[in-house]
Design a protein around this motif. Structure first.
Motif, mmCIF file in Angstrom:
data_model
loop_
_atom_site.group_PDB
_atom_site.id
_atom_site.type_symbol
_atom_site.label_atom_id
_atom_site.label_comp_id
_atom_site.label_asym_id
_atom_site.label_seq_id
_atom_site.Cartn_x
_atom_site.Cartn_y
_atom_site.Cartn_z
ATOM 1 N N SER A 83 0.830 -1.205 0.000
ATOM 2 C CA SER A 83 0.000 0.000 0.000
ATOM 3 C C SER A 83 0.866 1.257 0.000
ATOM 4 O O SER A 83 0.613 2.203 -0.760
ATOM 5 C CB SER A 83 -0.925 -0.004 1.219
ATOM 6 O OG SER A 83 -1.708 1.168 1.259
ATOM 7 N N GLN A 84 1.896 1.286 0.839
ATOM 8 C CA GLN A 84 2.787 2.444 0.891
ATOM 9 C C GLN A 84 3.563 2.600 -0.412
ATOM 10 O O GLN A 84 3.770 3.719 -0.898
ATOM 11 C CB GLN A 84 3.760 2.286 2.068
ATOM 12 C CG GLN A 84 3.106 2.363 3.434
ATOM 13 C CD GLN A 84 2.426 3.690 3.666
ATOM 14 O OE1 GLN A 84 2.973 4.760 3.389
ATOM 15 N NE2 GLN A 84 1.198 3.643 4.188
ATOM 16 N N PHE A 85 3.961 1.475 -0.988
ATOM 17 C CA PHE A 85 4.698 1.512 -2.256
ATOM 18 C C PHE A 85 3.829 2.110 -3.364
ATOM 19 O O PHE A 85 4.298 2.957 -4.141
ATOM 20 C CB PHE A 85 5.141 0.096 -2.625
ATOM 21 C CG PHE A 85 5.751 -0.008 -3.995
ATOM 22 C CD1 PHE A 85 7.020 0.491 -4.261
ATOM 23 C CD2 PHE A 85 5.047 -0.618 -5.040
ATOM 24 C CE1 PHE A 85 7.576 0.398 -5.525
ATOM 25 C CE2 PHE A 85 5.589 -0.708 -6.312
ATOM 26 C CZ PHE A 85 6.866 -0.205 -6.556
ATOM 27 N N LEU A 86 2.582 1.684 -3.422
ATOM 28 C CA LEU A 86 1.676 2.192 -4.454
ATOM 29 C C LEU A 86 1.395 3.676 -4.267
ATOM 30 O O LEU A 86 1.373 4.448 -5.230
ATOM 31 C CB LEU A 86 0.364 1.403 -4.429
ATOM 32 C CG LEU A 86 0.422 -0.038 -4.939
ATOM 33 C CD1 LEU A 86 -0.897 -0.755 -4.676
ATOM 34 C CD2 LEU A 86 0.748 -0.079 -6.425
ATOM 35 N N ARG A 87 1.162 4.070 -3.022
ATOM 36 C CA ARG A 87 0.786 5.459 -2.748
ATOM 37 C C ARG A 87 1.965 6.415 -2.899
ATOM 38 O O ARG A 87 1.807 7.527 -3.417
ATOM 39 C CB ARG A 87 0.210 5.574 -1.332
ATOM 40 C CG ARG A 87 -1.130 4.864 -1.160
ATOM 41 C CD ARG A 87 -1.567 4.874 0.304
ATOM 42 N NE ARG A 87 -2.787 4.100 0.498
ATOM 43 C CZ ARG A 87 -4.022 4.565 0.332
ATOM 44 N NH1 ARG A 87 -4.197 5.830 -0.026
ATOM 45 N NH2 ARG A 87 -5.075 3.804 0.516
ATOM 46 N N LYS A 88 3.144 6.013 -2.443
ATOM 47 C CA LYS A 88 4.278 6.937 -2.410
ATOM 48 C C LYS A 88 5.166 6.869 -3.647
ATOM 49 O O LYS A 88 5.932 7.809 -3.906
ATOM 50 C CB LYS A 88 5.115 6.663 -1.161
ATOM 51 C CG LYS A 88 4.383 6.980 0.139
ATOM 52 C CD LYS A 88 5.268 6.776 1.347
ATOM 53 C CE LYS A 88 4.532 7.144 2.634
ATOM 54 N NZ LYS A 88 5.371 6.956 3.836
ATOM 55 N N ARG A 89 5.054 5.764 -4.404
ATOM 56 C CA ARG A 89 5.916 5.621 -5.576
ATOM 57 C C ARG A 89 5.121 5.566 -6.883
ATOM 58 O O ARG A 89 5.266 6.433 -7.745
ATOM 59 C CB ARG A 89 6.780 4.354 -5.444
ATOM 60 C CG ARG A 89 7.674 4.350 -4.220
ATOM 61 C CD ARG A 89 8.800 5.359 -4.318
ATOM 62 N NE ARG A 89 9.673 5.108 -5.451
ATOM 63 C CZ ARG A 89 10.675 5.876 -5.813
ATOM 64 N NH1 ARG A 89 10.940 6.984 -5.136
ATOM 65 N NH2 ARG A 89 11.410 5.575 -6.866
ATOM 66 N N VAL A 90 4.271 4.556 -6.985
ATOM 67 C CA VAL A 90 3.584 4.318 -8.249
ATOM 68 C C VAL A 90 2.548 5.397 -8.552
ATOM 69 O O VAL A 90 2.474 5.925 -9.668
ATOM 70 C CB VAL A 90 2.903 2.925 -8.244
ATOM 71 C CG1 VAL A 90 2.183 2.684 -9.578
ATOM 72 C CG2 VAL A 90 3.933 1.835 -7.999
ATOM 73 N N LEU A 91 1.725 5.737 -7.556
ATOM 74 C CA LEU A 91 0.598 6.656 -7.779
ATOM 75 C C LEU A 91 0.800 8.022 -7.128
ATOM 76 O O LEU A 91 -0.168 8.751 -6.909
ATOM 77 C CB LEU A 91 -0.695 6.019 -7.238
ATOM 78 C CG LEU A 91 -1.091 4.683 -7.885
ATOM 79 C CD1 LEU A 91 -2.244 4.054 -7.132
ATOM 80 C CD2 LEU A 91 -1.451 4.888 -9.352
ATOM 81 N N LYS A 92 2.025 8.383 -6.827
ATOM 82 C CA LYS A 92 2.269 9.638 -6.108
ATOM 83 C C LYS A 92 1.843 10.866 -6.919
ATOM 84 O O LYS A 92 1.298 11.821 -6.364
ATOM 85 C CB LYS A 92 3.739 9.754 -5.706
ATOM 86 C CG LYS A 92 4.719 9.828 -6.872
ATOM 87 C CD LYS A 92 6.141 10.013 -6.361
ATOM 88 C CE LYS A 92 7.115 10.153 -7.526
ATOM 89 N NZ LYS A 92 8.506 10.365 -7.051
ATOM 90 N N ASN A 93 2.058 10.830 -8.244
ATOM 91 C CA ASN A 93 1.645 11.969 -9.074
ATOM 92 C C ASN A 93 0.129 12.055 -9.186
ATOM 93 O O ASN A 93 -0.437 13.150 -9.259
ATOM 94 C CB ASN A 93 2.268 11.858 -10.471
ATOM 95 C CG ASN A 93 3.763 12.088 -10.457
ATOM 96 O OD1 ASN A 93 4.267 12.831 -9.617
ATOM 97 N ND2 ASN A 93 4.478 11.452 -11.357
#
Length: 319
Positions: free
Chosen positions: A7-17
């Protein structure tokens, strides 16, 4: 633990923009439910399946797995990128999450397995001799084959689930697009005719009747009982005083604006802004004569038609 990391990976890296965009409450809820209910579980399942298939890649011929994975990946990927739930009925939204979760899980699993096949195939010279010298080769190969069959079977099962769920949802939408098309054609026709009629300076009763018919066409399909009753008041009692009719018309214009599911930028475009401006003028200039108010309402209906023609059924929030 691993889901929290995903969840943190998706929110902070993949979908941050994507998260930098100003999301409405409804859009934020959709985002959270997608991340927590679809993407994270799919990535976790994909990771576990990829780990469990490693023995099969070590002890068995990876070409067999590749021959299965290539068509499966193509099917899962094609299905995933083509599926759209934009027209799904609201009561099936939970089911829609299941549907896309199954397809996404199959796609993720197949991608991760392809990655591992590539890694182990390219590095085979470095570990093949070590694996060949291990004891209990037959037992290890048998166990690896069993695990590989289970993982590939699970992958195919996810595609089967996604396909079946997609088909039953598609069956529920039979005739819906045609009904929506007919609704918008009729509504647009009524909006334009009402605007034209109001510009011809009809008498108060005819003007009230036309306004009532117009709003009835807009709100009836959305099953908005209160608004339909107000429209019916204008239709059944067109001789009501102008002040009373004006209050009803302004309430329904205001309701139309609240139903429009538009971004902040889209609300700055001409149709929505023009409707808002004319509503404000109607509210602030209560002493204007009927002809002037009818002209303002004709502009409102023309801009409503422009919005509906541009956005289609996606204009309105799902009730």
């Amino acid at each position: 633990m691993i889901e929290r990391f995903m969840s943190q990976f998706l929110r902070k890296r993949v979908l941050k923009n994507f998260l930098k965009v100003d999301l409405s409450q409804q859009e934020e809820e959709i985002f959270n439910s997608s991340v927590e209910g679809k993407y994270c579980p799919a990535l976790v399942k994909g990771t576990y399946c990829a780990i469990l298939v490693i023995p099969a890649l070590l002890f068995l011929d990876a070409g067999i797995i590749v021959s299965v994975l290539i068509p499966v990946t193509m099917v899962a990927g094609t299905a995933w990128f083509s599926v759209s739930l934009a027209s799904m009925k609201r009561k099936f939204e939970g089911f829609g999450l299941e549907l896309t979760r199954s397809l996404f899980s199959a796609f993720v699993i197949s991608l991760l397995m392809l990655l591992l096949v590539t890694v182990f195939s390219l590095t085979r010279p470095f570990w093949e001799s070590f694996i060949n010298n291990l004891p209990y080769q037959f037992e290890a190969s048998l166990a690896s084959a069993g695990m590989g069959i289970v993982i590939v079977g699970y992958l195919l099962y996810q595609i089967f689930l996604g396909s079946l769920k997609y088909d039953i949802n598609d069956a529920m939408l039979t005739g819906q697009n045609e009904a929506a098309e007919l609704y918008f054609k009729k509504a647009l026709s009524v909006l334009h005719k009402t605007a034209e009629g109001l510009r011809e300076h009809r008498n108060l009763q005819v003007a009230n009747y036309l306004i009532g018919i117009c709003f009835f066409e807009i709100f009836d399909r959305m099953k908005l009982t209160e608004e339909v009753e107000k429209a019916n008041n204008l239709i059944f009692l067109p001789a009501m005083p102008q002040q009373e009719a004006d209050v009803i018309a302004m309430d329904m214009i205001r309701r139309f604006l609240t139903l429009c599911d538009l971004t902040s930028d889209e609300k700055e475009h001409k149709p929505y802004r023009a409707i808002s401006d004319e509503l404000k003028c109607l509210m602030d200039n209560s002493d204007e004569n009927q002809e002037m108010k009818d002209i303002r309402l004709s502009v409102v209906f023309e801009e409503m038609a422009a919005l509906m023609e541009d956005k289609g059924e996606s204009l309105f929030k799902k009730a």
